[in-house]
Design a protein around this motif. Structure first.
Motif, PDB file in Angstrom:
ATOM      1  N   UNK A   1       1.216  -1.378   0.202  1.00 46.41           N
ATOM      2  CA  UNK A   1      -0.003   0.267   0.148  1.00 46.41           C
ATOM      3  C   UNK A   1       1.383   1.461   0.047  1.00 46.41           C
ATOM      4  N   UNK A   2       0.619   2.533  -0.032  1.00 47.16           N
ATOM      5  CA  UNK A   2       1.003   3.529   0.106  1.00 47.16           C
ATOM      6  C   UNK A   2       2.037   4.290   1.461  1.00 47.16           C
ATOM      7  N   UNK A   3       2.792   4.310   1.436  1.00 43.86           N
ATOM      8  CA  UNK A   3       3.833   4.335   2.053  1.00 43.86           C
ATOM      9  C   UNK A   3       4.634   3.460   3.402  1.00 43.86           C
ATOM     10  N   UNK A   4       4.090   2.114   2.372  1.00 40.40           N
ATOM     11  CA  UNK A   4       4.907   0.801   2.632  1.00 40.40           C
ATOM     12  C   UNK A   4       5.975   0.792   2.487  1.00 40.40           C
ATOM     13  N   UNK A   5       7.050   0.095   2.617  1.00 44.94           N
ATOM     14  CA  UNK A   5       8.357  -0.701   1.896  1.00 44.94           C
ATOM     15  C   UNK A   5       8.057  -1.560   1.666  1.00 44.94           C
ATOM     16  N   UNK A   6       8.113  -1.768  -0.121  1.00 44.72           N
ATOM     17  CA  UNK A   6       8.104  -3.319  -0.146  1.00 44.72           C
ATOM     18  C   UNK A   6       8.681  -4.244  -0.660  1.00 44.72           C
ATOM     19  N   UNK A   7       8.361  -5.466  -0.023  1.00 49.24           N
ATOM     20  CA  UNK A   7       9.434  -6.194  -0.207  1.00 49.24           C
ATOM     21  C   UNK A   7      10.343  -6.260  -1.417  1.00 49.24           C
ATOM     22  N   UNK A   8      11.061  -6.932  -1.202  1.00 52.80           N
ATOM     23  CA  UNK A   8      12.322  -6.950  -2.515  1.00 52.80           C
ATOM     24  C   UNK A   8      12.484  -7.624  -3.479  1.00 52.80           C
ATOM     25  N   UNK A   9      11.692  -8.500  -3.246  1.00 53.87           N
ATOM     26  CA  UNK A   9      11.603 -10.122  -4.345  1.00 53.87           C
ATOM     27  C   UNK A   9       9.923  -9.115  -5.320  1.00 53.87           C
ATOM     28  N   UNK A  10       9.450  -8.656  -4.672  1.00 55.49           N
ATOM     29  CA  UNK A  10       8.558  -7.663  -5.553  1.00 55.49           C
ATOM     30  C   UNK A  10       8.353  -7.669  -7.078  1.00 55.49           C
ATOM     31  N   UNK A  11       8.221  -8.136  -7.904  1.00 57.80           N
ATOM     32  CA  UNK A  11       8.351  -7.661  -9.424  1.00 57.80           C
ATOM     33  C   UNK A  11       8.805  -6.702  -9.965  1.00 57.80           C
ATOM     34  N   UNK A  12       8.533  -5.706  -9.278  1.00 57.31           N
ATOM     35  CA  UNK A  12       8.832  -4.349  -9.892  1.00 57.31           C
ATOM     36  C   UNK A  12       9.826  -3.219  -8.955  1.00 57.31           C
ATOM     37  N   UNK A  13      10.200  -3.887  -7.788  1.00 62.42           N
ATOM     38  CA  UNK A  13      11.017  -3.895  -7.353  1.00 62.42           C
ATOM     39  C   UNK A  13      11.940  -4.775  -7.668  1.00 62.42           C
ATOM     40  N   UNK A  14      11.893  -6.107  -8.248  1.00 57.28           N
ATOM     41  CA  UNK A  14      12.999  -6.722  -8.302  1.00 57.28           C
ATOM     42  C   UNK A  14      13.468  -5.956  -9.995  1.00 57.28           C
ATOM     43  N   UNK A  15      12.625  -4.907 -10.599  1.00 56.04           N
ATOM     44  CA  UNK A  15      12.779  -4.919 -12.020  1.00 56.04           C
ATOM     45  C   UNK A  15      13.698  -3.335 -12.244  1.00 56.04           C
ATOM     46  N   UNK A  16      13.165  -2.956 -11.233  1.00 60.45           N
ATOM     47  CA  UNK A  16      13.737  -1.681 -10.656  1.00 60.45           C
ATOM     48  C   UNK A  16      15.446  -2.187 -10.233  1.00 60.45           C
ATOM     49  N   UNK A  17      15.685  -2.866  -9.467  1.00 55.40           N
ATOM     50  CA  UNK A  17      17.518  -2.781  -8.679  1.00 55.40           C
ATOM     51  C   UNK A  17      18.122  -3.204 -10.345  1.00 55.40           C
ATOM     52  N   UNK A  18      18.000  -3.898 -11.267  1.00 57.61           N
ATOM     53  CA  UNK A  18      18.701  -4.338 -12.231  1.00 57.61           C
ATOM     54  C   UNK A  18      18.856  -3.269 -12.871  1.00 57.61           C
ATOM     55  N   UNK A  19      17.396  -2.254 -12.727  1.00 57.35           N
ATOM     56  CA  UNK A  19      17.748  -0.594 -13.369  1.00 57.35           C
ATOM     57  C   UNK A  19      18.883  -0.054 -12.423  1.00 57.35           C
ATOM     58  N   UNK A  20      19.439   0.032 -11.237  1.00 50.79           N
ATOM     59  CA  UNK A  20      19.433   0.322  -9.976  1.00 50.79           C
ATOM     60  C   UNK A  20      21.320  -0.061 -10.641  1.00 50.79           C
ATOM     61  N   UNK A  21      21.713  -1.313 -10.956  1.00 50.85           N
ATOM     62  CA  UNK A  21      22.698  -2.150 -11.010  1.00 50.85           C
ATOM     63  C   UNK A  21      23.098  -1.234 -12.157  1.00 50.85           C
ATOM     64  N   UNK A  22      22.586  -1.134 -12.785  1.00 49.64           N
ATOM     65  CA  UNK A  22      23.216  -1.106 -14.137  1.00 49.64           C
ATOM     66  C   UNK A  22      23.914   1.473 -14.017  1.00 49.64           C
ATOM     67  N   UNK A  23      22.313   1.839 -13.561  1.00 47.69           N
ATOM     68  CA  UNK A  23      23.167   2.739 -13.273  1.00 47.69           C
ATOM     69  C   UNK A  23      23.531   3.098 -12.570  1.00 47.69           C
ATOM     70  N   UNK A  24      24.392   2.666 -11.034  1.00 54.48           N
ATOM     71  CA  UNK A  24      25.765   2.628 -10.929  1.00 54.48           C
ATOM     72  C   UNK A  24      26.681   2.580 -12.071  1.00 54.48           C
ATOM     73  N   UNK A  25      26.983   1.268 -12.708  1.00 62.35           N
ATOM     74  CA  UNK A  25      27.791   1.009 -13.423  1.00 62.35           C
ATOM     75  C   UNK A  25      28.380   1.895 -14.219  1.00 62.35           C
ATOM     76  N   UNK A  26      26.826   2.364 -15.041  1.00 67.49           N
ATOM     77  CA  UNK A  26      27.336   3.657 -15.419  1.00 67.49           C
ATOM     78  C   UNK A  26      27.268   4.970 -15.382  1.00 67.49           C
ATOM     79  N   UNK A  27      27.000   5.238 -14.564  1.00 66.67           N
ATOM     80  CA  UNK A  27      27.621   6.593 -13.160  1.00 66.67           C
ATOM     81  C   UNK A  27      29.241   6.753 -13.328  1.00 66.67           C
ATOM     82  N   UNK A  28      29.746   5.139 -12.643  1.00 71.28           N
ATOM     83  CA  UNK A  28      31.099   5.486 -12.489  1.00 71.28           C
ATOM     84  C   UNK A  28      31.883   5.786 -13.246  1.00 71.28           C
ATOM     85  N   UNK A  29      31.426   5.418 -14.806  1.00 77.14           N
ATOM     86  CA  UNK A  29      32.090   5.062 -16.162  1.00 77.14           C
ATOM     87  C   UNK A  29      31.665   7.062 -16.430  1.00 77.14           C
ATOM     88  N   UNK A  30      30.191   7.505 -17.302  1.00 78.76           N
ATOM     89  CA  UNK A  30      30.144   8.467 -16.955  1.00 78.76           C
ATOM     90  C   UNK A  30      31.439   9.768 -15.992  1.00 78.76           C
TER      91      UNK A  30
END
Length: 153
Positions: free
Chosen positions: A16-45
């Motif tokens: 629900x709103x203002x609740x911390x989601x579980x890390x295994x939730x599909x949308x959080x899992x997808x955002x986790x992959x994007x976060x990894x890519x973001x950190x890699x690109x940030x260092x390179x940039x």
């Protein structure tokens, strides 16, 4: 989640709103992959930009100091030509300010008007030069060479 599209992920939220989601939730899992890519690109940039800016700044400083040195030499040469230019006997009467000698008053630079110092007159092919024209020509050529230096860097 079926299909893997954004709409199905949003429609199947498990928190629900203002609740911390579980890390295994599909949308959080997808955002986790994007976060990894973001950190890699940030260092390179950051590395690439830091290297480029440092190199560009070094090039700019070298060019800046070289052009300032050239500007100083041009100023010195113009001062030598200006002080060596022959003046009119009536200083300030010729052109109102500088008093540079005109072509009918002898050579453009100080010194005798003879050929080689042996007392003979200069040959007719050595035309007398206007001192103001000499100073203007030298200044123009020096400014042009300085502009070409800027254009080549």
């Amino acid at each position: 989640v079926n299909g893997g599209d954004v709409t199905s992920l949003i429609n199947n939220l498990t928190w629900t709103s203002f609740e911390i989601p579980h890390s295994k939730d599909p949308i959080i899992d997808t955002l986790g992959a994007i976060n990894g890519l973001w950190e890699y690109q940030l260092s390179l940039t950051i590395f690439t930009l830091s290297f480029f800016v440092n190199h560009a700044y070094t090039q700019w400083r070298m060019t800046y100091f070289a052009t300032r040195a050239i500007q100083g030499r041009i100023n010195g040469l113009c001062m030598l030509i200006s002080t060596g230019a022959k003046r009119s006997a009536g200083y300030g009467d010729v052109d109102g300010t500088t008093g540079y000698a005109r072509a009918d008053e002898g050579n453009a630079l100080h010194g005798d008007d003879t050929n080689g110092g042996d007392g003979t007159a200069a040959p007719a092919q050595n035309k007398k030069r206007d001192a103001r024209k000499l100073v203007d020509d030298v200044a123009r050529y020096l400014r042009m060479s300085h502009t070409f230096f800027w254009a080549s860097t």
